[in-house]
Design an enzyme around this catalytic site. Sequence first.
Site, short mmCIF file in Angstrom:
data_model
loop_
_atom_site.label_atom_id
_atom_site.label_comp_id
_atom_site.label_asym_id
_atom_site.label_seq_id
_atom_site.Cartn_x
_atom_site.Cartn_y
_atom_site.Cartn_z
N CYS A 154 -5.43 56.81 -11.80
CA CYS A 154 -6.23 55.81 -12.51
C CYS A 154 -7.69 55.76 -12.03
CB CYS A 154 -5.58 54.44 -12.41
SG CYS A 154 -4.71 54.15 -10.87
N HIS A 247 -9.69 48.53 -11.84
CA HIS A 247 -10.19 49.17 -10.63
C HIS A 247 -11.72 49.25 -10.70
CE1 HIS A 247 -6.13 49.93 -9.72
NE2 HIS A 247 -6.07 51.25 -9.85
#
Length: 355
Positions: A154, A247
């Site tokens: 990710c 994130h």
Amino acid sequence: MSDTRRSKRVPVGILGATGTVGQRFVERLADHPWFEIAAVAASDRSRGKSYAEASRWRLPSRLPDSVASMTVAAVTDELPCAIVFSALDSAVAREVEPQCARRGMLVFSNASSHRMDEDVPLLIPEVNPDSIALLPKQRRQRGWRGAIVTNSNCSTMFLAIALTPLHREFGVEKCFVSTMQAVSGAGYPGVPSLDILGNVIPDIPEEGEKLEREVVKILGRTEGDRVVAADFPVSAMTYRVAVEDGHTESVSVALTKKPGAEDLEEAWREFRGDSEVAGLPSAPERPIHYLPETQRPQPRRDVDTERGMATLVGGLKPCRIFDWKFTVLGHNTVRGAAGASVLNAEYAAIKGLLD
Ligand SMILES: NC(=O)c1ccc[n+]([C@@H]2O[C@H](COP(=O)([O-])OP(=O)(O)OC[C@H]3O[C@@H](n4cnc5c(N)ncnc54)[C@H](OP(=O)(O)O)[C@@H]3O)[C@@H](O)[C@H]2O)c1
């Protein structure tokens, strides 16, 4: 993709369907125009239960009725589909995904087990669509009727997307990145609350190494049926923070050409995938959103931009050590996982790989 396929949805399965990424797959595939969920599979703990019971649905959206009553299969069962989306832990995926490919299935995987194999595409359709050309070689070398296509870790995803226009236009010479990664990135139940509340945990196991090696594979060149990795070093530090989804990454880059701030901002604003990619059902209108406001992007405010499929960039400043520094944000379970796999499958469909 043929017109017949457009009028009839393709049956697909989800491996690891009860987990954090698996639930995102269910959410994104339930009303998909080209794909129809035909099977959900997970561990022996879930096998034989209804999906509603096994998943303990944790997303804010409603669990789709069409999936709630499905019976969860084992990942090793014969599934009634030629395509599977994998949200399995890498140790399980290492065994199960090749079994599926051997049986003739096309596997779109989130797991790290096969990402760095030299005959496996690590695909981001807006960035390295040519890497799909590895599939015939993979089938030939392994004797599989099916194949494995992976999407990246990710954090890698958002860094690779943000660096692509800079590398194409100005040449990246080196990159340093520090991540601040959401708790949903650790799966469910993930990090114990007493460890993460009011805390920051450094050095997520193996995460920095994945970032460092995956970004240069993705930004490399596909030459025939092999990928030549991009020739610049990436150094990564990774941290788990008390954020639910999204994130954030603090990035510094040195560039071969010496562009000004406006040149970088323009490169990000104008970045698009090929027109055939831009038209896919899961593709964001703009893969990168540059946010000129101060103190942006932020997970709470920005992570759902373009249904979680956009990469957000902001906070551009000159760097006293490298050339430039900036902040990147993306939705880890959507653009960084399930949404990315679905986009890869859509791209494979228009390339005729599902026919
Ligand atoms: N979370 C993220 O942001 C993210 C982003 C990118 C990539 N990924 C990758 O995606 C994968 C899934 O991550 P996740 O966060 O969704 O993990 P998770 O929440 O822990 O879910 C794991 C899934 O795998 C199943 N499973 C576990 N052990 C199994 C076994 N022995 N046999 C068959 N199925 C088994 C679980 O089923 P049960 O419910 O039956 O236990 C569950 O469906 C991992 O490879 C991860 O690295 C995650």
